[in-house]
Design an enzyme around this catalytic site. Sequence first.
Site, PDB file in Angstrom:
ATOM      1  N   CYS A   1      -4.579   6.446  -3.457  1.00 17.96           N
ATOM      2  CA  CYS A   1      -4.610   4.525  -3.407  1.00 17.96           C
ATOM      3  C   CYS A   1      -3.402   5.435  -3.955  1.00 17.96           C
ATOM      4  O   CYS A   1      -2.619   5.515  -4.680  1.00 17.96           O
ATOM      5  CB  CYS A   1      -5.231   3.812  -4.409  1.00 17.96           C
TER       6      CYS A   1
ATOM      7  N   CYS B   1       1.019  -0.973  -0.291  1.00 21.45           N
ATOM      8  CA  CYS B   1      -0.039  -0.069   0.373  1.00 21.45           C
ATOM      9  C   CYS B   1       0.803   1.205   0.491  1.00 21.45           C
ATOM     10  O   CYS B   1       1.609   1.865   0.785  1.00 21.45           O
ATOM     11  CB  CYS B   1      -1.049   0.129   1.287  1.00 21.45           C
TER      12      CYS B   1
END
Length: 267
Positions: A204, A73
């Site tokens: 993101c 991530c």
Amino acid sequence: MGVEFLKGHGTENDFVVLPDPDGVLDLTEARVRALCDRRRGLGADGVLRVVRPDMGPWFMDYRNADGSIVEMCGNGVRVFARYLVEAGLVPTGEFEIGTRAGRRQVVAHEDGTVTVDMGPARVTGASTASVRGAAFTGFAVDVGNPHLACVTDTPVAELDLDDAPGHDPAVFPRGVNVEFVNVLGDGALRMRVHERGVGETRSCGTGTVAAVAAWLHGTGQRTGKATVDVLGGQLSVVVEEETATLTGPAVLLARGELDQSWWDSLT
């Protein structure tokens, strides 16, 4: 004593941080779901557990809001890095973080931003996403986790991303993060994203890298850089032959203690 936590975000992609240097917390799927629930918990897109292996760098044990385990991530690793610096576990500057996608080199800057070496962004082919019956062609991009980045002339602000976009399960058997990208100008993109296991998020990090890689690939370029506007702010991406870097803010905004009886009630 309860369970220590912090709350942070990277361009409004938000996380609960659980310091657990000795690896003693039993981070079950039920606990992750409850922590990330915005009504019965703290609310977050995911959980970052801070673990110190016997050997190697600090490890980011990342879980999506639905409790699923995730490889990498980009926004989370920046928040993770910011925590390590503020906790005095590493000095400001350059250091490594362990992830399920491999070790990632990061640079924590004095202004609070963090640059992450994201590893290579590999375009692996073309595929299609669907939203409310409309098809969007894009490129599959591996950034340590799977993405389908669709550059489109349809204004991304008009898309309904309440539900997960359709995708080809033969291409993405473990699910996929889907990005919809508008080109604003040379080196300037706008993106919205639906993340697997979470839903639409305000940012993101790996998705921005995938978006830039897909845009470059579609224009016949192998390397380049761009800024990417997301709902939660702006990120900068540089794609090179063997790796890509992501730079953006990382904010820690709260810390506290989870009630032990609440934690114990979730198995």
